[in-house]
Design an enzyme around this catalytic site. Structure first.
Site, mmCIF file in Angstrom:
data_model
loop_
_atom_site.group_PDB
_atom_site.id
_atom_site.type_symbol
_atom_site.label_atom_id
_atom_site.label_comp_id
_atom_site.label_asym_id
_atom_site.label_seq_id
_atom_site.Cartn_x
_atom_site.Cartn_y
_atom_site.Cartn_z
ATOM 1 N N HIS A 101 0.851 -1.203 0.000
ATOM 2 C CA HIS A 101 0.000 0.000 0.000
ATOM 3 C C HIS A 101 0.878 1.241 0.000
ATOM 4 O O HIS A 101 2.018 1.213 0.459
ATOM 5 C CB HIS A 101 -0.941 0.016 1.205
ATOM 6 C CG HIS A 101 -0.243 -0.163 2.518
ATOM 7 N ND1 HIS A 101 0.162 -1.398 2.979
ATOM 8 C CD2 HIS A 101 0.154 0.737 3.456
ATOM 9 C CE1 HIS A 101 0.763 -1.245 4.153
ATOM 10 N NE2 HIS A 101 0.782 0.044 4.463
ATOM 11 N N HIS A 103 0.881 5.222 1.279
ATOM 12 C CA HIS A 103 0.239 6.242 2.108
ATOM 13 C C HIS A 103 0.257 7.583 1.370
ATOM 14 O O HIS A 103 1.301 7.976 0.825
ATOM 15 C CB HIS A 103 1.030 6.455 3.407
ATOM 16 C CG HIS A 103 1.060 5.286 4.328
ATOM 17 N ND1 HIS A 103 0.267 5.220 5.458
ATOM 18 C CD2 HIS A 103 1.794 4.149 4.314
ATOM 19 C CE1 HIS A 103 0.532 4.083 6.099
ATOM 20 N NE2 HIS A 103 1.447 3.413 5.425
HETATM 21 P P1 AMP Z 1 1.931 0.333 7.353
HETATM 22 O O1 AMP Z 1 2.398 0.621 8.758
HETATM 23 O O2 AMP Z 1 2.675 1.076 6.293
HETATM 24 O O3 AMP Z 1 1.835 -1.151 7.088
HETATM 25 O O4 AMP Z 1 0.480 0.946 7.288
HETATM 26 C C1 AMP Z 1 -0.666 0.262 7.624
HETATM 27 C C2 AMP Z 1 -1.734 1.301 7.802
HETATM 28 O O5 AMP Z 1 -2.990 0.663 7.716
HETATM 29 C C3 AMP Z 1 -1.697 2.000 9.168
HETATM 30 O O6 AMP Z 1 -1.529 3.405 8.977
HETATM 31 C C4 AMP Z 1 -3.051 1.663 9.789
HETATM 32 O O7 AMP Z 1 -3.608 2.736 10.493
HETATM 33 C C5 AMP Z 1 -3.883 1.309 8.562
HETATM 34 N N1 AMP Z 1 -4.963 0.363 8.816
HETATM 35 C C6 AMP Z 1 -4.887 -0.825 9.460
HETATM 36 N N2 AMP Z 1 -6.096 -1.422 9.469
HETATM 37 C C7 AMP Z 1 -6.937 -0.605 8.789
HETATM 38 C C8 AMP Z 1 -8.321 -0.663 8.455
HETATM 39 N N3 AMP Z 1 -9.088 -1.699 8.792
HETATM 40 N N4 AMP Z 1 -8.846 0.361 7.746
HETATM 41 C C9 AMP Z 1 -8.089 1.415 7.383
HETATM 42 N N5 AMP Z 1 -6.786 1.526 7.664
HETATM 43 C C10 AMP Z 1 -6.218 0.550 8.361
#
Ligand code: AMP
Ligand code: ZN
Length: 137
Positions: A101, A103
């Site tokens: 993903h 950001h």
């Molecule tokens: P990373 O740390 O780059 O793997 O980012 C994962 C991101 O996913 C974090 O910023 C979380 O807040 C976000 N996240 C985790 N679960 C969900 C969810 N169910 N819906 C939306 N965002 C999420």
């Protein structure tokens, strides 16, 4: 391909609710549930790739093209003053969801939360820098 027990695969499949701001055949873009700023969003490929090492090169290119489009749209809609694009790979780099993903983090001049993407600087000698350069090129 959907991966069992992957939260983003479940979001893509609509099995877990999300605040979706954009969707096409290949990507879903959602609001981050624990945002660093107002409008913090995540570009999710619908296909499951764990990280930058796994994602198809063409898909990675299309994800960046979409980031470019959304950066403009979000900056207009949110009136933010700038935007970070961030993509974490492996736990050591801060990855917590192992489905590729990107950001999109809108930034605001008057934001109270300034502790976004800051790191302590390391220093390397000129010799070390040369070694690193030679290792990487
Ligand atoms: P990373 O740390 O780059 O793997 O980012 C994962 C991101 O996913 C974090 O910023 C979380 O807040 C976000 N996240 C985790 N679960 C969900 C969810 N169910 N819906 C939306 N965002 C999420
Ligand atoms: Zn997945």
């Amino acid at each position: 391909m959907k991966e069992n027990n992957c939260i983003f695969c479940k979001i893509v499949a609509g099995e877990i609710p999300s605040n979706t701001i954009y969707e096409d055949d290949e990507f879903k873009v959602i609001l981050d549930a624990s945002p660093a700023s107002r409008g913090h969003s995540l570009i999710l490929p619908k296909e499951h790739y764990a990280d930058i090492y796994e994602i198809d090169e063409e898909a990675a290119g299309r994800a960046m093209k979409l980031a470019k489009k959304l950066a403009i749209r979000m900056t207009e809609a949110l009136s933010c003053d700038g935007l970070n694009i961030l993509q974490n790979n492996h736990e050591v780099a801060g990855q917590t969801v192992f489905h590729f993903h990107m950001h999109l983090i809108p930034r605001y001049k008057d934001a109270e939360n300034t502790d976004i993407l800051r790191w302590e600087k390391e220093t390397f000698t000129a010799e070390e820098m040369s070694e690193i350069r030679d290792l990487l090129r």
